[in-house]
Design a protein around this motif. Structure first.
Motif: not given
Length: 346
Positions: A266-271, A334-340
């Motif tokens: 997945g991915a983490e995005i800093d708004l 990042v590990a996982g399946e969602d965009v956070v």
């Protein structure tokens, strides 16, 4: 022999206008010529030489798209040239996400009555977009279809073809820890205009109204052409600096970033990594929608996301910056399946 029968012109199709349009746009096509381009306009089909373009073992990549209801604003305001650039951008920005270099382009314009001047403005815009993307405008079709389109309405579609050497396609090698680089947009681009038009209509605005965030009219501001990310992307691909590219169109960051990620990542995005352009603040306020809707409908200021290994961030960022793009490190794989999403835009 009977005389005075009906002609094609009587049925609403002006063959002479079509010929005049071809003659007028030939010079626009010439300025898009590039290695591999064989002939100009006028044949029954366009030709392109991949070997002359420098490819040894090429894979052909193709994309097609339109401009959507942004066309309605162009028609209603008479500002037609920019939608030609939009058309090219929507196709070639998709194409480079596969790792391909755009090589040539064809357009399709359909209208109820062919106005040579108006059509030429559109196709000259297409040629401008092709020149910016480094691809040749090798042909197209202008269809005059009385009864299919009312008044000055027309439709527009484009077809981009590119190539890449076998084994060099994207996405490839996307891994946990890769950095997400956001490339700045210059407005709404060419998605979400059904909602834009609804907001403008509901609030009683005119396209001629002064724009609250720019020194032109509301219509002109919304018609700002889509940015082309091609040259920066091609250079970054050739430098081996990319694992993936996501063109942020319909579905926004929410749905387009996952398209380049493996199923287990997945991915983490800093708004907070970039500032929301004022056009989106205005739309959110007038439309009364929340941040998730903004991120799902519009590009929110990020027109493309580049996925790059940590050691290649500087090289990738430089390739895009040299092409005139604003580059923002906006997150990581990042590990996982969602965009956070972290932080806030609104």
């Amino acid at each position: 022999m009977a005389t005075g029968g009906l002609t094609y012109a009587d049925a609403g199709v002006d063959i002479d206008a079509g010929r005049a349009l071809v003659d007028r746009i030939k010079s626009a096509s010439v300025r898009t010529s590039r290695p591999g381009n064989i002939d100009g306009l006028g044949g029954f089909a366009g030709m392109f030489d991949l070997k002359a373009a420098g490819y040894e073992d090429p894979i052909i990549v193709a994309a097609t798209d339109g401009v959507g209801t942004k066309l309605k604003i162009a028609i209603e305001t008479g500002h037609l040239g920019g939608v030609g650039v939009d058309l090219v951008a929507m196709c070639v920005n998709d194409l480079v996400c596969q790792g391909a270099e755009p090589l040539f382009f064809l357009d399709y314009l359909a209208t109820g009555r062919l106005d040579v001047d108006r059509a030429a403005q559109v196709i000259e815009g297409v040629a401008e977009g092709c020149a910016l993307a480094g691809c040749a405008l090798i042909g197209g079709e202008t269809a005059e279809m009385p009864g299919m389109y009312a008044g000055e309405d027309f439709d527009l579609a484009g077809f981009a073809v590119g190539a890449m050497e076998r084994g060099r396609g994207l996405p490839s090698g996307v891994s946990e820890g890769d950095v997400l680089l956001g490339l700045g947009s210059n407005g709404v681009h060419s998605n979400g205009f059904s909602l834009v038009r609804r907001i403008v209509e509901q609030h009683g605005h005119s396209w001629d109204d002064a724009c609250p965030w720019a020194d032109n009219s509301l219509g002109q501001a919304f018609l700002t052409p889509t940015r082309l990310y091609v040259r920066g992307a091609v250079n970054a691909v050739r430098a081996g600096a990319l694992h993936g590219l996501a063109h942020v169109t319909g579905g926004g960051l929410t749905e387009n970033v996952p398209r380049v990620l493996p199923e287990d990542l997945g991915a983490e995005i800093d708004l907070g990594a970039w500032e929301l352009p004022p056009v989106f603040e205005w739309l959110a306020e007038k439309g009364g929608f929340d941040e998730p809707e903004l991120l799902r409908t519009f590009n929110a200021g990020i027109g493309m996301v580049a996925v790059t290994p940590a050691e290649s961030v500087e090289s990738a960022a430089a390739a895009f910056a040299e092409d005139g793009h604003r580059v923002f490190p906006i997150g990581r794989v990042v590990a996982g399946e969602d965009v956070v999403f972290r932080g806030k835009l609104l």
